[in-house]
Design a protein around this motif. Structure first.
Motif, PDB file in Angstrom:
ATOM      1  N   THR A 261       9.833 -20.497  89.479  1.00 40.62           N
ATOM      2  CA  THR A 261       9.007 -20.163  88.058  1.00 40.62           C
ATOM      3  C   THR A 261       7.911 -21.136  88.348  1.00 40.62           C
ATOM      4  O   THR A 261       7.573 -22.107  89.370  1.00 40.62           O
ATOM      5  CB  THR A 261       9.924 -20.849  86.978  1.00 40.62           C
ATOM      6  OG1 THR A 261       9.831 -22.162  86.889  1.00 40.62           O
ATOM      7  CG2 THR A 261      11.271 -20.096  86.957  1.00 40.62           C
ATOM      8  N   ASP A 262       7.014 -20.937  87.498  1.00 40.42           N
ATOM      9  CA  ASP A 262       5.801 -21.816  87.157  1.00 40.42           C
ATOM     10  C   ASP A 262       5.957 -22.801  86.281  1.00 40.42           C
ATOM     11  O   ASP A 262       7.210 -23.158  85.900  1.00 40.42           O
ATOM     12  CB  ASP A 262       4.566 -20.655  86.650  1.00 40.42           C
ATOM     13  CG  ASP A 262       4.609 -20.317  85.219  1.00 40.42           C
ATOM     14  OD1 ASP A 262       5.632 -20.931  84.555  1.00 40.42           O
ATOM     15  OD2 ASP A 262       4.047 -19.382  84.881  1.00 40.42           O
ATOM     16  N   GLY A 263       4.847 -23.669  85.945  1.00 42.05           N
ATOM     17  CA  GLY A 263       4.861 -24.884  85.290  1.00 42.05           C
ATOM     18  C   GLY A 263       5.540 -24.728  83.994  1.00 42.05           C
ATOM     19  O   GLY A 263       6.220 -25.518  83.567  1.00 42.05           O
ATOM     20  N   GLN A 327      -0.955 -19.551  78.885  1.00 37.81           N
ATOM     21  CA  GLN A 327      -2.232 -19.922  79.042  1.00 37.81           C
ATOM     22  C   GLN A 327      -2.419 -20.928  80.343  1.00 37.81           C
ATOM     23  O   GLN A 327      -2.593 -22.195  79.747  1.00 37.81           O
ATOM     24  CB  GLN A 327      -2.793 -20.704  77.741  1.00 37.81           C
ATOM     25  CG  GLN A 327      -2.903 -19.203  76.713  1.00 37.81           C
ATOM     26  CD  GLN A 327      -3.616 -20.095  75.421  1.00 37.81           C
ATOM     27  OE1 GLN A 327      -3.389 -21.058  75.054  1.00 37.81           O
ATOM     28  NE2 GLN A 327      -4.399 -19.075  74.697  1.00 37.81           N
ATOM     29  N   VAL A 328      -2.130 -20.547  81.302  1.00 34.94           N
ATOM     30  CA  VAL A 328      -2.179 -21.578  82.441  1.00 34.94           C
ATOM     31  C   VAL A 328      -3.605 -21.366  82.910  1.00 34.94           C
ATOM     32  O   VAL A 328      -4.228 -22.433  83.194  1.00 34.94           O
ATOM     33  CB  VAL A 328      -1.344 -21.084  83.648  1.00 34.94           C
ATOM     34  CG1 VAL A 328      -1.265 -22.056  84.844  1.00 34.94           C
ATOM     35  CG2 VAL A 328       0.030 -20.967  83.221  1.00 34.94           C
ATOM     36  N   PHE A 373     -13.405 -21.379  84.907  1.00 36.65           N
ATOM     37  CA  PHE A 373     -11.913 -21.221  84.751  1.00 36.65           C
ATOM     38  C   PHE A 373     -11.382 -21.928  83.573  1.00 36.65           C
ATOM     39  O   PHE A 373     -11.814 -23.101  83.432  1.00 36.65           O
ATOM     40  CB  PHE A 373     -11.316 -21.777  85.774  1.00 36.65           C
ATOM     41  CG  PHE A 373     -11.329 -20.991  87.302  1.00 36.65           C
ATOM     42  CD1 PHE A 373     -10.877 -19.703  87.346  1.00 36.65           C
ATOM     43  CD2 PHE A 373     -12.274 -21.486  88.239  1.00 36.65           C
ATOM     44  CE1 PHE A 373     -10.826 -19.146  88.524  1.00 36.65           C
ATOM     45  CE2 PHE A 373     -12.113 -20.654  89.349  1.00 36.65           C
ATOM     46  CZ  PHE A 373     -11.457 -19.491  89.623  1.00 36.65           C
ATOM     47  N   ASP A 374     -10.603 -21.336  82.702  1.00 38.91           N
ATOM     48  CA  ASP A 374     -10.078 -22.159  81.612  1.00 38.91           C
ATOM     49  C   ASP A 374      -8.849 -22.450  81.882  1.00 38.91           C
ATOM     50  O   ASP A 374      -7.863 -21.724  82.278  1.00 38.91           O
ATOM     51  CB  ASP A 374      -9.779 -21.041  80.143  1.00 38.91           C
ATOM     52  CG  ASP A 374      -9.511 -21.764  79.294  1.00 38.91           C
ATOM     53  OD1 ASP A 374      -9.188 -23.097  79.147  1.00 38.91           O
ATOM     54  OD2 ASP A 374      -9.723 -21.135  78.089  1.00 38.91           O
ATOM     55  N   LEU A 375      -8.400 -23.856  82.233  1.00 37.66           N
ATOM     56  CA  LEU A 375      -7.302 -24.434  82.714  1.00 37.66           C
ATOM     57  C   LEU A 375      -6.413 -25.062  82.177  1.00 37.66           C
ATOM     58  O   LEU A 375      -6.854 -25.991  80.988  1.00 37.66           O
ATOM     59  CB  LEU A 375      -7.927 -25.432  83.620  1.00 37.66           C
ATOM     60  CG  LEU A 375      -9.039 -25.038  85.084  1.00 37.66           C
ATOM     61  CD1 LEU A 375      -9.403 -26.255  85.548  1.00 37.66           C
ATOM     62  CD2 LEU A 375      -8.382 -24.275  85.984  1.00 37.66           C
ATOM     63  N   LEU A 376      -5.246 -24.698  82.246  1.00 33.47           N
ATOM     64  CA  LEU A 376      -4.307 -25.386  81.468  1.00 33.47           C
ATOM     65  C   LEU A 376      -4.338 -25.305  79.862  1.00 33.47           C
ATOM     66  O   LEU A 376      -3.883 -26.400  79.149  1.00 33.47           O
ATOM     67  CB  LEU A 376      -3.659 -26.492  81.854  1.00 33.47           C
ATOM     68  CG  LEU A 376      -3.173 -26.478  83.441  1.00 33.47           C
ATOM     69  CD1 LEU A 376      -3.342 -27.968  84.105  1.00 33.47           C
ATOM     70  CD2 LEU A 376      -1.902 -25.911  83.447  1.00 33.47           C
ATOM     71  N   PHE A 706      -3.165 -15.265  96.389  1.00 34.90           N
ATOM     72  CA  PHE A 706      -4.270 -16.385  95.920  1.00 34.90           C
ATOM     73  C   PHE A 706      -3.434 -17.371  95.330  1.00 34.90           C
ATOM     74  O   PHE A 706      -2.792 -17.177  94.096  1.00 34.90           O
ATOM     75  CB  PHE A 706      -5.374 -15.863  95.209  1.00 34.90           C
ATOM     76  CG  PHE A 706      -6.197 -14.842  96.121  1.00 34.90           C
ATOM     77  CD1 PHE A 706      -7.009 -15.313  97.270  1.00 34.90           C
ATOM     78  CD2 PHE A 706      -6.251 -13.442  95.465  1.00 34.90           C
ATOM     79  CE1 PHE A 706      -7.559 -14.224  97.689  1.00 34.90           C
ATOM     80  CE2 PHE A 706      -6.931 -12.512  96.299  1.00 34.90           C
ATOM     81  CZ  PHE A 706      -7.809 -12.993  97.394  1.00 34.90           C
ATOM     82  N   PRO A 707      -3.224 -18.538  95.625  1.00 34.59           N
ATOM     83  CA  PRO A 707      -2.689 -19.710  94.982  1.00 34.59           C
ATOM     84  C   PRO A 707      -3.182 -20.077  93.705  1.00 34.59           C
ATOM     85  O   PRO A 707      -4.458 -20.167  93.573  1.00 34.59           O
ATOM     86  CB  PRO A 707      -2.424 -20.905  95.957  1.00 34.59           C
ATOM     87  CG  PRO A 707      -3.611 -20.655  96.783  1.00 34.59           C
ATOM     88  CD  PRO A 707      -3.849 -19.165  97.030  1.00 34.59           C
ATOM     89  N   VAL A 708      -2.661 -20.356  92.733  1.00 34.61           N
ATOM     90  CA  VAL A 708      -3.312 -20.829  91.556  1.00 34.61           C
ATOM     91  C   VAL A 708      -2.236 -21.877  91.004  1.00 34.61           C
ATOM     92  O   VAL A 708      -1.477 -22.434  91.799  1.00 34.61           O
ATOM     93  CB  VAL A 708      -3.544 -19.651  90.327  1.00 34.61           C
ATOM     94  CG1 VAL A 708      -4.649 -18.717  90.696  1.00 34.61           C
ATOM     95  CG2 VAL A 708      -2.130 -19.065  90.179  1.00 34.61           C
ATOM     96  N   ILE A 709      -2.373 -22.478  89.813  1.00 36.99           N
ATOM     97  CA  ILE A 709      -1.642 -23.675  89.222  1.00 36.99           C
ATOM     98  C   ILE A 709      -0.289 -23.316  89.171  1.00 36.99           C
ATOM     99  O   ILE A 709       0.128 -22.698  88.404  1.00 36.99           O
ATOM    100  CB  ILE A 709      -2.159 -24.046  88.046  1.00 36.99           C
ATOM    101  CG1 ILE A 709      -3.674 -24.398  88.176  1.00 36.99           C
ATOM    102  CG2 ILE A 709      -1.607 -25.357  87.713  1.00 36.99           C
ATOM    103  CD1 ILE A 709      -4.263 -24.803  86.992  1.00 36.99           C
TER     104      ILE A 709
END
Length: 730
Positions: A261-263, A327-328, A373-376, A706-709
């Motif tokens: 999974t993701d974060g 909203q990652v 980029f709108d981050l986290l 493409f890797p993201v968070i």
């Protein structure tokens, strides 16, 4: 004879294709360059819609999807740069009616009312305005005709796809003034289903138009004015989500069944690459405009050609970068490239003992871009001061506006000298000077948002302020021998290609990431043969090549911090060698068999990765060991003068790697595609109706990762499509 037009000497022979790859009209079989020429009719029957579709016809041409439909990267023989950023020109030069197109987003509007396409493989520079290392793709539009003529087609297909294309042209004032206007409208509802909203996404909605006016005050002069425009207002690329199996603190994150999974603990588990959960439905708006003035003047035994061109693109893209309901990370970008070019050529006329061409080229590009980029946002506490803004832990809006100005100057020339009636020697030289200035800012915005519209605040934390200049110079060349006897041409060449260095255009957060990268150079050795056999019923073209690739430019991600950072750098040296062949056979008048393949071996000779590990010995990105295409065309004449045409073709590409580390997670398995078309044509070919299918086997393969968070965004190919098409000609 117009460029790319097929011409058959008799009904049983393989069609001849006339090209202008060497700036004069020649049978493609007489051109001592590895080149694939595709006529306008073949493009239509093969379903080629934009440059990406050419990979169906040219095995040595491959593509890597970008973060948007307008940022696809092209590779020829494993040479290319998978950088989707706006300031990347790429290793494959794109020319439309001899005008070099620099902006990525401007390359989607070219394949309509087409007279043919030429794919030139290997370094190009001694005959062309802009130098390239991988090769060049030349799009040729239909030109005004001496008599009134027109073409129209209407297509309806799966996903409510509608494609309307047409052109009409002819004389306005006798033989002095002629014109042609053409247009395209293309849309569909979207190939991907958004489970989060119930809508379809990855939709297409674009139109394009072109006008060409030819003024011929005398038989020795041609003045051509071309104006084109277009707009894309469809959806931005929607990706597939793939969790990396870690949370935001680096701890393992898996579902009970072992799915990573993701974060936020999200995973897309349905296995359908054409469905997802997207809280942001991306949009892309592209407006293009261009105009060129071409003059050709014959002055005795020489011809003067001048091409003055202007191109502009306005692009705005809103993207759901994390491809999830959370909203990652989401992004918004605006690009505004403005391009001016001037090319001047003087060349000999006709076929002489010594044929020559000299020229000069100037290219100016002014690119302004503002991206964020709108981050986290999903981790931020709205009740905290500044909404939980925390740049140390990447909680906030990362914004990076920049301006890049490029000025490129070149002089080039090439001469062909006939040593004997059969043996010709070629020598070409080019000097290039490129000057680039980058003004870059990077900052964190505390209260800004990018959804639903761009809305930056005044509460910012500056990270980077950079103003850099760099110049690059190069002397490149081509030396060749070719021997022609009857219908067989044998050639050998040694050439050098050059792609200017520059500055990275990604979301840099450290000034060290903006250090300029060096120019890449490619030394190409090639031998080839082109021959027509059995009264031109069998055509065999083959070439073997060896590339010494130095300081090659690569696009990678720095994964050392909490947010993946895009990096562009020089890998060191590499080598590529291979063999490719094209075979066409017409055993009987109405049956044609065609095939092409590429065998290739590539590896990095020296390459130290960002973490210090050596990647020497790894394969280059987008460099398959084997790729092939082939098919059959059958024509069945009917008693009333009409005919039925059947066309079946397919492609196969062996496994490739998307990044230099050759990691298993970014390896693309081998895949094959199958397409078919069945058409009925009225007597005289005035109109026809066809049914078609693309990707009939419903093959699914990855075109980019493409890797993201804490996750990867994964691109897939288009699903199976089918439909009906009606065409008319007069």
């Amino acid at each position: 004879m117009a460029q790319g037009v097929e011409r058959a000497k008799d009904g049983g022979a393989i069609d001849e294709i006339v090209v202008t790859a060497q700036r004069r009209q020649q049978n493609v079989q007489d051109v001592p360059i590895a080149i694939t020429a595709v006529s306008g009719a073949a493009l239509r029957e093969s379903g080629v819609r934009d440059p990406r579709d050419l990979t169906m016809l040219v095995p040595s041409l491959s593509m890597q999807a970008g973060t948007a439909a307008s940022t696809t990267s092209l590779f020829i023989r494993g040479v290319g740069i998978g950088d989707f950023n706006s300031n990347t020109t790429g290793a494959v030069g794109i020319y439309v009616d001899d005008v070099f197109i620099g902006a990525n987003a401007g390359k989607l509007f070219n394949v309509f009312d087409s007279d043919g396409i030429e794919v030139l493989k290997g370094p190009q520079g001694t005959l062309y305005g802009r130098n390239t290392t991988a090769g060049a793709i030349r799009f040729n539009s239909r030109k005004p005709t001496d008599t009134l003529s027109g073409d129209f087609s209407a297509l309806y297909g799966r996903f409510n796809e509608v494609r309307l294309e047409g052109g009409i042209g002819g004389p306005i004032a006798g033989d002095k003034l002629k014109a042609r206007i053409s247009g395209l409208y293309h849309r569909n509802d979207g190939t991907t289903f958004n489970r989060f909203t119930g809508h379809r996404v990855n939709n297409l909605d674009l139109w394009a138009a072109r006008g060409i006016v030819d003024f011929t005050p005398s038989g020795d002069a041609l003045i051509r004015i071309t104006v084109h425009t277009g707009r894309n207002s469809g959806g931005a690329r929607q990706f597939q989500h793939r969790g990396q199996g870690v949370d935001f603190f680096g701890n393992p994150a898996f579902l009970p069944d072992g799915t990573p999974t993701d974060g936020f603990g999200y995973a897309d588990t349905d296995g359908d690459p054409y469905a997802g959960d997207y809280d942001v439905e991306g949009k892309e708006r592209i407006n293009v405009f261009g105009a060129s003035l071409t003059g050709q003047f014959t002055l005795g035994n020489v011809q003067l050609t001048t091409i003055t061109a202007y191109e502009q693109v306005n692009r705005a893209t809103l993207e759901d970068t994390d491809a999830s309901p959370n909203q990652v990370i989401s992004s918004y970008s605006e690009d505004r490239p403005r391009q001016f070019s001037q090319e001047l050529r003087l060349q000999s006329v006709g076929e002489n003992t010594f044929n020559w061409i000299v020229g000069g080229f100037y290219f100016h590009d002014n690119l302004k871009t503002d991206s964020s980029f709108d981050l986290l946002r999903g981790l931020r506490d709205p009740s905290a001061p500044l909404g939980g803004f925390d740049p140390v832990n990447s909680l906030g809006l990362l914004r990076y506006p920049y301006t890049q100005k490029t000025d490129s100057y070149a002089v080039f020339g090439q001469g062909d000298y006939k040593l004997t009636d059969s043996l010709t020697a070629t020598l070409g030289l080019r000097y290039s000077h490129d000057r680039i200035r980058m003004k870059f800012e990077s900052l964190f915005d505390a209260l800004g948002t990018i959804v639903p519209v761009t809305a930056y605040s005044d509460v910012t934390v500056p990270l980077v302020s950079f103003d850099g200049r760099k110049s690059f110079n190069d002397l490149s060349w081509r030396a060749a021998l070719n021997y022609k006897v009857d219908d067989t041409l044998v050639y050998a060449s040694f050439s050098k290609g050059y792609n200017s260095g520059g500055f990275a255009g990604g979301a840099s957060t450290d000034i060290a990431q903006l250090a300029p990268f060096r120019s890449e150079k490619l030394y190409a050795y090639e031998v080839g043969v082109k021959t027509d056999l059995l009264d031109r019923r069998l055509r065999f073209n083959a070439s073997a090549f060896y590339y010494d690739y130095r300081d090659l430019q690569v696009f990678v991600f720095d994964l050392s911090g909490p947010v993946p950072v895009q990096r562009k750098l020089n890998a060191g040296n590499a080598r590529i060698y291979g063999l490719e062949a094209e075979v066409t056979a017409r055993p009987v008048r109405n049956l044609e068999l065609f095939s092409a393949f590429t065998l290739m071996d590539s590896k990095y000779k020296t390459f130290t990765a960002l973490g210090g590990a050596s990647l020497a010995g790894n394969r280059l990105v987008n460099a398959p060991a084997f790729a092939a295409s082939g098919g059959v065309r059958l024509t069945v004449p009917l008693a009333n003068g009409s005919e039925v045409r059947a066309n079946v073709d397919g492609t196969y590409t062996s496994p490739i790697f998307l990044y230099p580390d050759n990691a298993t997670a970014t390896k693309v398995k081998g895949y094959g595609l199958l397409n078919a078309r069945l058409a009925w044509s009225a007597p005289g070919g005035r109109y026809d109706i066809a049914v078609f299918g693309k990707n009939l086997t419903k093959t699914r393969y990855i075109t980019a990762i493409f890797p993201v968070i804490t996750q990867d965004q994964v691109n897939y190919n288009e699903p199976r499509t089918y439909g009906v098409q009606l065409s008319a000609h007069f």
